[in-house]
Design an enzyme around this catalytic site. Sequence first.
Site, PDB file in Angstrom:
ATOM      1  N   ALA A 278       0.856  -1.194   0.000  1.00  0.00           N
ATOM      2  CA  ALA A 278       0.000   0.000   0.000  1.00  0.00           C
ATOM      3  C   ALA A 278       0.889   1.240   0.000  1.00  0.00           C
ATOM      4  CB  ALA A 278      -0.931  -0.022   1.214  1.00  0.00           C
TER       5      ALA A 278
ATOM      6  N   GLU B 221      -1.234   6.762  -3.282  1.00  0.00           N
ATOM      7  CA  GLU B 221      -2.352   7.527  -2.699  1.00  0.00           C
ATOM      8  C   GLU B 221      -3.060   8.297  -3.811  1.00  0.00           C
ATOM      9  OE1 GLU B 221      -0.894   9.951   0.497  1.00  0.00           O
ATOM     10  OE2 GLU B 221      -0.176   8.194   1.618  1.00  0.00           O
TER      11      GLU B 221
ATOM     12  N   PHE C 190      -5.641   1.951  -5.205  1.00  0.00           N
ATOM     13  CA  PHE C 190      -5.106   0.956  -6.150  1.00  0.00           C
ATOM     14  C   PHE C 190      -4.390  -0.182  -5.414  1.00  0.00           C
ATOM     15  CE2 PHE C 190      -4.385   4.769  -9.214  1.00  0.00           C
ATOM     16  CZ  PHE C 190      -5.712   4.769  -9.578  1.00  0.00           C
TER      17      PHE C 190
ATOM     18  N   GLU D 225      10.250  -6.651  -7.874  1.00  0.00           N
ATOM     19  CA  GLU D 225       8.893  -6.404  -8.377  1.00  0.00           C
ATOM     20  C   GLU D 225       8.917  -6.175  -9.889  1.00  0.00           C
ATOM     21  OE1 GLU D 225       6.925  -3.354  -6.175  1.00  0.00           O
ATOM     22  OE2 GLU D 225       5.235  -3.205  -7.567  1.00  0.00           O
ATOM     23  N   ARG D 226       9.883  -5.389 -10.350  1.00  0.00           N
ATOM     24  CA  ARG D 226       9.936  -5.061 -11.778  1.00  0.00           C
ATOM     25  C   ARG D 226      10.318  -6.276 -12.611  1.00  0.00           C
ATOM     26  NH1 ARG D 226      12.134   0.998 -10.290  1.00  0.00           N
ATOM     27  NH2 ARG D 226      10.036   1.683  -9.707  1.00  0.00           N
TER      28      ARG D 226
ATOM     29  N   HIS E 296      -7.183 -11.189 -35.149  1.00  0.00           N
ATOM     30  CA  HIS E 296      -8.400 -11.943 -34.816  1.00  0.00           C
ATOM     31  C   HIS E 296      -9.653 -11.299 -35.428  1.00  0.00           C
ATOM     32  CE1 HIS E 296      -6.224 -14.201 -31.688  1.00  0.00           C
ATOM     33  NE2 HIS E 296      -7.306 -14.891 -31.447  1.00  0.00           N
TER      34      HIS E 296
ATOM     35  N   GLY F 248       5.664   1.194 -11.075  1.00  0.00           N
ATOM     36  CA  GLY F 248       6.416   2.312 -11.633  1.00  0.00           C
ATOM     37  C   GLY F 248       6.056   2.459 -13.099  1.00  0.00           C
TER      38      GLY F 248
ATOM     39  N   GLU G 223       7.451   5.456 -17.991  1.00  0.00           N
ATOM     40  CA  GLU G 223       8.234   6.694 -18.121  1.00  0.00           C
ATOM     41  C   GLU G 223       9.209   6.827 -16.954  1.00  0.00           C
ATOM     42  OE1 GLU G 223       5.012   6.368 -18.410  1.00  0.00           O
ATOM     43  OE2 GLU G 223       4.450   7.144 -20.367  1.00  0.00           O
TER      44      GLU G 223
END
Length: 383
Positions: A127, A130, A159, A248-249, A344, A370, A373
């Site tokens: 979390a 914001e 989010f 994470e990336r 398709h 992130g 950009e």
Amino acid sequence: MTSLPHQSAWMTDELRLFRESVRQFVREEFAPHQDRWHEQLRPDAEAWTKAGATGLLLSDVDEAYGGGGGNFAYEAVVIEELARAGIPFGSSVQSIVAHYLRAYAGEERKRDWLPRMARGELVGSIAMTEPDAGSDLLGIKTTARRDGDHYVINGSKTFVTNGWHAGILCLAVKTDPKAVGPKGLSLIVVESAGLAGYRVGRSLEKVGRHGHDTCEIYFDDMRVPVSNLLGAKEGQGFFQMMEQLPYERLSVGVSAAATAEHAVAITTQYVKDRMAFGRPLIELQNTRFKLAECRTEAHVGRVFIDDCIARFLAGTLDAVTAAMAKYWLTDRACHIVDECVQLHGGYGYMAEYPIARMWADSRAERIYAGANEVMKEVIGWSL
Ligand SMILES: Cc1cc2nc3c(=O)[nH]c(=O)nc-3n(C[C@H](O)[C@H](O)[C@H](O)COP(=O)(O)OP(=O)(O)OC[C@H]3O[C@@H](n4cnc5c(N)ncnc54)[C@H](O)[C@@H]3O)c2cc1C
């Protein structure tokens, strides 16, 4: 003329077996419930405990903490299988939270939290974002004021992936709102069960990823023990994020690479089956050329992500290369999936077709973990 299937250097026989069990689990336990998850905007709570029982959660966390005892390759297999099944499930966020805890929580807390996370009894969330601060995390307004043995936390987050089920949150707060720069920011762990002042808002309706809970969360004089601070002192949050963000990336890059490959595979099959002008679509030169481009890009992506995984396993993946992987692979995945939608025809725009869902689902990957950009800034600063 055929090409030999690509073999990732990090793949082993044990990982192949693990992949089989993950694939079977996802097919039998997740896939049949997608319509309901979509309707309710979140997976069932039991999905988490079932995933835990099958070894899908915290596969790269030490066995001493209840994890699978594997390395990131196991995590990559889980991410790839979920991407191929087109099921956005928050197990990689669970792992990201676990890695924050593993790196910065006290031993006693780790032995309490991590096994419960591995079993899926405790669902983890990050979390940070914001309403008024996403890319610019130093602009967050949620505060944690020290009061004896507790922090009193006020503010809100948005989010938040896994937010509906979240039992443990890695929360970014300002412990020193007057500090200039990153030093005012800390990470505090919140155990939400029965916690006064903790409130989950609505599940946000997204363009895609419908079966995956993304929530607003509010904190109103919420009291959390001081011992839940991550790290030995306040003001370390920003630096801890910088250390953990490559993981994470990389995870997002793994997902994007698998999405791109799967889009090419299902579209190749589709254009072989679909007839137009008396012959399969694949006999149209443009269709072949487009798929040739997509397949080449997906293959380049595979080679790149395999190198990133290998470097991560060797402990040498740097933040700039992780940013490149996140930016480039998510960007290319969106491009490839978009081309595949086009091939398709109208069916590519119908939600019941996997390629249409991939189109909506993959778009978020260019924004979260992130924005791309911001990744380019990270890469640019290194020049
Ligand atoms: C599906 C989904 C799941 C998410 N899950 C989580 C979660 O679990 N936990 C969490 O904390 N957050 C989560 N997020 C939030 C996500 O990390 C943020 O949306 C993201 O960091 C961008 O922040 P923002 O939305 O405030 O956009 P802003 O910061 O307002 O940026 C808007 C746009 O401005 C541009 N921009 C921003 N900064 C720069 C820059 N430095 N240089 C150039 N251009 C720039 C980019 O194009 C960017 O997309 C999630 C988001 C989505 C969509």
